[in-house]
Scaffold this motif. Sequence first.
Motif, PDB file in Angstrom:
ATOM      1  N   GLN A 146       1.022  -1.633   0.066  1.00 51.05           N
ATOM      2  CA  GLN A 146       0.554  -0.093   0.085  1.00 51.05           C
ATOM      3  C   GLN A 146       0.571   1.482   0.050  1.00 51.05           C
ATOM      4  N   LYS A 149       1.953   2.396  -3.121  1.00 50.62           N
ATOM      5  CA  LYS A 149       0.812   2.566  -4.340  1.00 50.62           C
ATOM      6  C   LYS A 149       0.837   4.593  -3.980  1.00 50.62           C
ATOM      7  N   ARG A 150       0.556   4.365  -2.255  1.00 53.47           N
ATOM      8  CA  ARG A 150       0.178   5.633  -1.572  1.00 53.47           C
ATOM      9  C   ARG A 150       1.669   6.839  -2.146  1.00 53.47           C
ATOM     10  N   LEU A 153       0.722   7.617  -5.944  1.00 51.95           N
ATOM     11  CA  LEU A 153       0.365   8.438  -6.326  1.00 51.95           C
ATOM     12  C   LEU A 153       0.431   9.670  -5.131  1.00 51.95           C
ATOM     13  N   ARG A 154       0.780   9.573  -4.744  1.00 50.95           N
ATOM     14  CA  ARG A 154       1.705  11.272  -3.900  1.00 50.95           C
ATOM     15  C   ARG A 154       2.838  12.167  -5.174  1.00 50.95           C
ATOM     16  N   ASP A 158       0.062  14.875  -6.282  1.00 50.87           N
ATOM     17  CA  ASP A 158       0.579  15.907  -5.017  1.00 50.87           C
ATOM     18  C   ASP A 158       1.055  17.498  -5.780  1.00 50.87           C
ATOM     19  N   LEU A 166      -6.098  14.537  -3.571  1.00 50.01           N
ATOM     20  CA  LEU A 166      -5.796  13.283  -3.538  1.00 50.01           C
ATOM     21  C   LEU A 166      -5.768  12.244  -1.948  1.00 50.01           C
ATOM     22  N   ARG A 167      -6.961  12.252  -0.795  1.00 47.82           N
ATOM     23  CA  ARG A 167      -7.131  12.212  -0.213  1.00 47.82           C
ATOM     24  C   ARG A 167      -8.731  10.742  -0.475  1.00 47.82           C
ATOM     25  N   THR A 170      -6.825   8.159  -2.825  1.00 49.09           N
ATOM     26  CA  THR A 170      -5.879   7.347  -1.978  1.00 49.09           C
ATOM     27  C   THR A 170      -6.773   6.164  -1.165  1.00 49.09           C
ATOM     28  N   GLN A 171      -7.738   6.714  -0.715  1.00 50.77           N
ATOM     29  CA  GLN A 171      -8.824   5.581  -0.407  1.00 50.77           C
ATOM     30  C   GLN A 171      -9.094   4.744  -0.889  1.00 50.77           C
ATOM     31  N   ALA A 174      -5.911   2.301  -2.148  1.00 42.27           N
ATOM     32  CA  ALA A 174      -5.568   1.458  -0.682  1.00 42.27           C
ATOM     33  C   ALA A 174      -6.271   0.450  -0.406  1.00 42.27           C
TER      34      ALA A 174
END
Length: 269
Positions: A146, A149-150, A153-154, A158, A166-167, A170-171, A174
């Motif tokens: 995970q 992956k985070r 994404l960042r 970001d 982004l929040r 990410t959910q 992940a």
Amino acid sequence: MRGMSRTSLAEVEERFNAVAGSADLGALSDELFAVADLLDREHGLRRALSDPAKPAEQKAQTVRVLLEGKVSEAAVATTQAAVSARWSRVGDLADVLERLGVVAAAAEAESLSRLDDVEDELFRFGRIVAANPELRRALSDAGAPQEGKRELLRSLLDGKVTPSTLRLVTQAVAHPRGRSLEAGLEEFGRLVAQQSRRLVAVVRSAVELSEEQKRRLVAWLRASYGRDVHLNVEVDKQVLGGFSVRIGDEIIDTTIVGRIEEVRRRLAG
């Protein structure tokens, strides 16, 4: 959600709305996502907290013992309301907490006047994923860590999208919770769109309203109009006392100036 769960959802949303006004909405979103993920992982805990045979007070106390000091009071109160309600399916408990995490992220964006941006960014990212099979595989690989992956994404998003977007992305990546990535993004986009359909009340007051005053005003307006209400408070030194509320073309005026004007109109008429 259907039947009993639909009624319970409305009750939990009411409690969430009451405690979210004074919360850090971004942090609250992360916390509710984390609690939902915990319930998805810990099946025994989820069954115990959704068991209708157990007293609501007992389940609420279990939540406080588990979460107090680890998440905000708003997250504790929202989770307590969720476990105290009755659900048609065991999985609905985690579903409603994730749903309210999305609502909190949307409310954060709305407070920054970025709600339209979030809707657009979720849609555009979904289209990018659909058009890039390699990226989709990297983000959807159940065996990939995970954190990897985070980090991906960042690096991609970001500074290029709102923190709320982004929040939410990410959910969805992940913690897919049985959904495809596209389906998760589409569901979150739908919930964000619903947020923009709340009533917006413009409040004019001589002084800044306290959080308690805002909560009470929101509760009163919600009861009066039968819909959720978002407050935009404007401090206006010309207001001599009380406050005015404008919702669309309707104005509720309790200011001294408003009363004076009303008297003048009656005398003139």
